[in-house]
Structures are given as structure tokens and as C-alpha cells.
Design an enzyme around this catalytic site. Structure first.
Site, PDB file in Angstrom:
ATOM      1  N   HIS A 223      65.567 121.132  10.493  1.00 35.43           N
ATOM      2  CA  HIS A 223      66.073 120.172   9.506  1.00 35.43           C
ATOM      3  C   HIS A 223      67.158 119.275  10.105  1.00 35.43           C
ATOM      4  O   HIS A 223      68.031 118.777   9.394  1.00 35.43           O
ATOM      5  CB  HIS A 223      66.632 120.877   8.259  1.00 35.43           C
ATOM      6  CG  HIS A 223      65.688 121.836   7.622  1.00 35.43           C
ATOM      7  ND1 HIS A 223      64.722 121.456   6.708  1.00 35.43           N
ATOM      8  CD2 HIS A 223      65.543 123.187   7.778  1.00 35.43           C
ATOM      9  CE1 HIS A 223      64.039 122.507   6.322  1.00 35.43           C
ATOM     10  NE2 HIS A 223      64.501 123.576   6.963  1.00 35.43           N
ATOM     11  N   SER A 344      72.100  95.096  27.637  1.00 32.20           N
ATOM     12  CA  SER A 344      72.135  94.195  26.488  1.00 32.20           C
ATOM     13  C   SER A 344      72.470  92.783  26.960  1.00 32.20           C
ATOM     14  O   SER A 344      73.242  92.601  27.900  1.00 32.20           O
ATOM     15  CB  SER A 344      73.185  94.666  25.483  1.00 32.20           C
ATOM     16  OG  SER A 344      73.487  93.658  24.544  1.00 32.20           O
ATOM     17  N   LYS A 350      76.450  98.249  27.390  1.00 25.40           N
ATOM     18  CA  LYS A 350      75.282  98.982  26.923  1.00 25.40           C
ATOM     19  C   LYS A 350      74.385  99.465  28.065  1.00 25.40           C
ATOM     20  O   LYS A 350      74.156  98.776  29.042  1.00 25.40           O
ATOM     21  CB  LYS A 350      74.442  98.123  25.977  1.00 25.40           C
ATOM     22  CG  LYS A 350      75.092  97.826  24.644  1.00 25.40           C
ATOM     23  CD  LYS A 350      75.332  99.078  23.826  1.00 25.40           C
ATOM     24  CE  LYS A 350      74.054  99.760  23.412  1.00 25.40           C
ATOM     25  NZ  LYS A 350      73.225  98.968  22.502  1.00 25.40           N
ATOM     26  N   ASN A 352      70.685 101.327  27.691  1.00 32.10           N
ATOM     27  CA  ASN A 352      69.721 101.757  26.684  1.00 32.10           C
ATOM     28  C   ASN A 352      68.521 102.487  27.301  1.00 32.10           C
ATOM     29  O   ASN A 352      67.991 102.053  28.319  1.00 32.10           O
ATOM     30  CB  ASN A 352      69.201 100.543  25.915  1.00 32.10           C
ATOM     31  CG  ASN A 352      70.309  99.770  25.223  1.00 32.10           C
ATOM     32  OD1 ASN A 352      71.264 100.350  24.710  1.00 32.10           O
ATOM     33  ND2 ASN A 352      70.196  98.451  25.218  1.00 32.10           N
ATOM     34  N   GLU A 357      62.195 104.430  23.868  1.00 26.50           N
ATOM     35  CA  GLU A 357      62.105 103.758  22.578  1.00 26.50           C
ATOM     36  C   GLU A 357      60.731 103.093  22.434  1.00 26.50           C
ATOM     37  O   GLU A 357      60.116 103.117  21.359  1.00 26.50           O
ATOM     38  CB  GLU A 357      63.212 102.712  22.454  1.00 26.50           C
ATOM     39  CG  GLU A 357      64.618 103.303  22.382  1.00 26.50           C
ATOM     40  CD  GLU A 357      65.674 102.218  22.281  1.00 26.50           C
ATOM     41  OE1 GLU A 357      65.500 101.292  21.465  1.00 26.50           O
ATOM     42  OE2 GLU A 357      66.672 102.279  23.027  1.00 26.50           O
ATOM     43  N   GLN A 389      30.469  96.201  17.004  1.00 22.38           N
ATOM     44  CA  GLN A 389      31.013  95.444  18.137  1.00 22.38           C
ATOM     45  C   GLN A 389      32.528  95.582  18.186  1.00 22.38           C
ATOM     46  O   GLN A 389      33.145  95.480  19.243  1.00 22.38           O
ATOM     47  CB  GLN A 389      30.630  93.963  17.997  1.00 22.38           C
ATOM     48  CG  GLN A 389      31.184  93.057  19.087  1.00 22.38           C
ATOM     49  CD  GLN A 389      30.654  91.645  18.983  1.00 22.38           C
ATOM     50  OE1 GLN A 389      29.458  91.416  19.115  1.00 22.38           O
ATOM     51  NE2 GLN A 389      31.530  90.685  18.708  1.00 22.38           N
TER      52      GLN A 389
END
Length: 528
Positions: A223, A344, A350, A352, A357, A389
Site C-alpha cells: 500500500h 532540464s 536537475k 532526471n 520515465e 490489413q
């Protein structure tokens, strides 16, 4: 869709496969080799090339000067409009099947000659002409024509331009309905043979990563909340197991699709004495398909293949999601190298994990292709319908996408570092040893539900004191239950919790070591 066959040079999706394909097995088949004519003299080859080159050049210089009659046009008085021709052509994407179309035609011609439906001299000219067409395609010298509709008509018409009348015998006891089915099954078979090694490569990358992180404990989540401590090796091997099932699904799909539709013709078979078992064997199929209607209409193998790819995509997406989270500042469990990261355009700081992703994002594309085929097939009556097709582009793109996802996931796995100190600092939070404490009480003869309640009250006591279970004194534990004894501390803390897992397949140290040994042996990995 971005086709894997591009101008001016044709590139096949399968040219760099590390494993022998069904095509290479066919090329070495002793029966087909016996039926092949000996290599022709250079001068003969030159004449063949010149003949085809002149025909193609004439069409290219002035394609509208005299409209070419369709191979099926005998009963028609008018030609189709440009709009219809443009809408119905499939050569823009089904030329990907050229190699498999030529394989099928060679096997078919050899069978026709054996059955007395074609002279051996005509067979030899056809085989030689098809080989020359294949050479031209692979060298980027073949002129694909939209007015010839599809890969089958393009190759057959080019063969007729090259060798004349003998080429007109090739389509004896064959329809494009069974021809395209044969081509597509051969293509999918080769695609599976390429995907499986890519899955294995990712498994090797994950097991290698696990070997580098022996003994590292990470929080296990349910969870998205902290649940129990697990060895990182155990966690990574969960993905390896998923990928192994993916291989099993592809192998099963390959087995089911490996039956030959060639010779089913349009839908009812033929009154000519063909040998479908011969062509099936020559092409490496298990046997001919039993029912001619089913042979030309079945697309179960396509749906099953796309389903297997979709499940692979889901597995890779889940891996991508986790690694994207683990690379964040909030987790900080992994650091990808610069070689698999992007920056970025506006934020200089940044870094990443873009590849994972995109793996997560491209899974939607693969799943969408499965939905396309399911909807395409759901309302079709038996036998061939032109709707079918539309089955090829989703499969071509699905394979290309899945191969890319597998390759970049393996690359990413080879270029990440687990931040052991950060993980270690994060471990105490969450009372990960609570279930192991409940097991301790069960061993003391307490019913599990009672044990669950006792440990729940122990956790509540810790929350009120802002401490961990292993920080409680024996007197504090006795205040909750007199069953606790000094040996309880052998069960508290994440290290002890992991040591106490002992069931088969669990996250216990001994069990995980056994799992690692299994995968190292199975994947032939050398320990560092």
C-alpha cells in the site's frame, strides 16, 4: 508508425539478432538446398539486374504514361481512383515482410515443381529471380510502388518484369490471404526470437546488480507504506521472476503460432494436388493448419503476441516507476549515472531518470496496440476481411517499442548505484520488525490473532514514545505482555527480522542466497 524499413536503404528489424532465427534455419534446410539451382554465371546475373532495372526506371520516369493493369484486374473495366489507391495501399508498412514473403514464395515454388505444377526450369528462374529481388531490397535499390498495393504484389510484379512468363506460375494454388498469413507468422516467429534474448539480457543486468549489493536491506512496501524489511537481492529477483514468466509466454505463443496457413488459398483450399506438408516443413512450421477457413482468418496469434508484449510492458513500467521514485530526493535510494540521465532546459540542478520515465510511458503505447487488435477482430466474420490489413502496424511498433524498452532498462540497471548509507538511515522508521515480533509470540504458544493484538499495542506504545520496538526495555515489554522474555531481542531490528525469515521463497538470508545461486547458474553469470 516509424517503419523499420526506411528509404533509401532497407533495414530489417532482425538483421542483428544474436540468436539464430527461423530464417537462418530455413536457409540451411537440406531439402531446400537440394531444390536450389546452382549459382548462375555472372553474366546471367547482370542480365537479370539489367532487365529489372530497365523496367523499374521506365516506371519511375513516367509512371502515369501507361497505367499498369492490376494483377487481379481481369474482370474490371475501370481502374481505381487515386484516393482509393492511396487509402488502400499497405506497401508503406508491409514491406517489412519482404524477406519472409520471399522465403514463402521460394518454398511454394519448390513445392509446385515437385508436384508437377511447374517445370523445374521455371522454378529455377523463379528462385534465382527472388534472390536477386531480395538483394536489391537489402541494397536499397528496389523501387517500391504504391500502385502495386502491397509487398506481395510488388515482389511478384517485379519478378514478372525480370523473368517474364514463369513468374505468372508462382501464384498457382495460393491467395494473398494465405500468403500474408504465412509471411506474418514467420515475421512474428522471428520477432519472438529477438525479444527473448533482450529479456534475458535484462535478467542478467538485474542479477548482476543484485550481486553487487549483497547483504543490503531495504524497506519492503505494501500500500506504499513500510511493511517488512527485505534483502535488496530478493527485491530485484522478484523482477527477474516476472521476466522469466514473460519468456514462457512468448515461447508458448511461438509454439501456437508455428503452424502453416500456406495452401489454404482464399478460404476453401484448392483442387490442385499441392503438398502443404512440404511447404510447412521447408518453412520450419510444425505442420499445416488443419482448417482452411481458420488458416486465413485466425489472428489469435497476433492478439496473444501483443498480450505477451503488453505484460512485458507492464512489468517494465513497474520497474521504471519504482526506480524513478527511488532516484528522487524523497527516497534517495539510487543514483543513476550521468550516462543514463538527462537535464532540464531551465533548472540547472536537475538530473532526471528520463529513460525509465519513458519506459513507463511507452508501456501505454504497447497496451494500446493490444486493444487495437482486440477491437479490430471482435466483429469480423470467419475468413479473410480487408480490415485485417490493419493488424501489422500495431505489431511492428509493439515489437520495436518492447525491444527498446528492454534494452534501455538493462542499460539503466548497469548504470545505477544504490546509496547504502541513505538506505540504512531510512530503515529504522516504520516498525518493520513488527511481524517478526508476532512470529516470536506464536513460537511462545500465543495464537496469532492474540499475538497480532499484543504487537499492535507494542507499536502504539512506541509511537507514543517516538522510539522503535528494539528500543523498548524488557520491563516495558512485560507491561504489555508477560510472555516477552530476554530472547525477544533476537527478533527485533531489521537485521534480525531478515535472519528469521525461513520459509521457502522468503526474504531470509539463506533462502535468498539459494535463489541467487539458482539465477547465477541459469543465466551463466560469473560472480565478481
Amino acid at each position: 508508425m516509424e517503419s523499420t524499413v526506411v528509404a533509401p536503404r532497407t533495414v530489417s528489424l532482425f538483421t542483428e539478432s544474436a540468436h539464430p532465427s527461423s530464417q537462418s534455419r530455413l536457409l540451411s534446410h537440406p531439402k531446400l538446398n537440394k531444390l536450389r539451382p546452382p549459382l548462375s554465371a555472372p553474366s546471367k546475373n547482370i542480365r537479370l539486374r539489367a532487365t529489372l532495372s530497365i523496367a523499374m526506371s521506365a516506371a519511375t520516369r513516367n509512371p502515369n504514361s501507361k497505367e499498369e493493369a492490376k494483377l487481379w484486374g481481369g474482370r474490371f473495366k475501370e481502374s481505381v481512383t487515386e484516393t482509393v489507391e492511396r487509402f488502400t495501399e499497405s506497401i508503406s508498412f508491409d514491406k517489412e515482410l519482404y524477406r519472409h514473403d520471399i522465403m514463402g514464395s521460394k518454398a511454394h515454388a519448390s513445392m509446385l515443381a515437385k508436384q508437377g505444377l511447374m517445370d523445374h526450369s521455371d522454378r529455377d528462374k523463379i528462385l534465382e529471380g527472388l534472390s536477386e529481388i531480395e538483394r536489391l531490397i537489402e541494397n536499397g535499390e528496389f523501387k517500391w510502388r504504391a500502385d502495386r498495393e502491397d509487398v506481395h504484389m510488388n515482389i511478384e510484379a517485379a519478378l514478372t518484369d525480370m523473368i517474364g512468363e514463369p513468374a505468372k506460375k508462382l501464384h498457382t494454388a495460393r491467395s494473398r490471404n494465405d500468403q500474408v498469413q504465412t509471411d506474418f507468422r514467420l515475421w512474428c516467429r522471428d520477432a519472438i526470437d529477438r525479444i527473448i534474448p533482450c529479456i534475458t539480457n535484462l535478467q542478467v543486468a538485474l542479477v548482476t546488480l543484485a550481486l553487487k549489493n549483497e547483504g543490503v536491506i531495504v524497506p519492503g512496501y505494501t500500500h506504499m507504506q513500510r511493511a517488512q524489511p527485505v534483502l535488496l537481492q530478493h527485491h530485484l529477483l522478484a523482477y527477474v521472476e516476472q521476466l522469466e514468466r514473460d519468456i514462457g509466454r512468448l515461447v508458448d505463443c511461438r509454439t501456437r503460432l508455428n503452424f502453416c496457413p500456406l495452401g489454404a488459398c482464399a478460404l476453401a483450399g484448392t483442387g490442385l494436388p499441392i503438398d502443404r506438408f512440404m511447404t510447412a516443413e521447408e518453412l520450419g512450421f510444425s505442420a499445416p493448419m488443419r482448417n482452411s477457413i481458420d488458416a486465413v482468418s485466425d489472428r489469435d496469434f497476433v492478439v496473444e503476441f501483443l498480450s505477451a508484449n503488453s505484460i512485458i510492458g507492464v512489468h517494465l513500467s513497474r520497474l521504471g516507476e519504482e526506480w524513478v521514485l527511488w532516484a528522487s530526493e524523497e527516497f534517495g535510494f539510487i543514483t543513476p549515472s550521468d550516462s543514463v540521465s538527462t537535464g532540464s532546459s531551465i533548472m540547472p540542478q536537475k538530473k532526471n531518470p528520463d529513460p525509465m520515465e519513458l519506459v513507463r510511458g511507452k508501456s501505454a503505447r504497447v497496451i494500446g496496440h493490444l486493444v487495437t487488435l482486440l477491437v479490430l477482430c471482435k466483429g469480423l466474420p470467419p475468413s479473410y476481411n480487408r480490415d485485417l490489413q490493419e493488424d501489422k502496424e500495431p505489431v511492428f511498433d509493439s515489437v520495436k517499442t518492447i525491444v527498446g524498452m528492454l534494452e534501455v532498462s538493462a542499460e539503466f540497471a548497469h548504470n545505477i548505484t544504490f546509496n547504502k548509507e541513505r538506505i540504512c538511515r531510512a530503515l529504522p522508521a516504520g516498525h518493520l520488525d513488527a511481524t517478526t515480533l508476532a512470529d516470536y509470540l506464536v513460537k511462545k504458544g500465543i495464537p496469532f490473532r492474540t499475538s497480532h493484538d499484543i504487537v499492535g499495542r507494542s507499536v502504539a506504545f512506541c509511537v507514543s514514545r517516538n522510539c522503535q520496538l528494539q528500543d523498548l526495555s524488557l520491563d516495558e515489554l512485560h507491561s504489555i505482555s508477560p510472555v516477552f522474555d530476554k530472547d525477544v531481542y533476537e527478533y527485533l531490528g531489521v537485521d534480525n527480522a531478515v535472519k528469521n525469515f525461513c520459509s521457502y521463497g522468503s526474504a531470509g538470508s539463506a533462502c535468498v542466497a539459494s535463489q541467487m545461486d539458482y539465477w547465477v547458474r541459469k543465466l551463466n553469470i560469473e560472480r565478481i
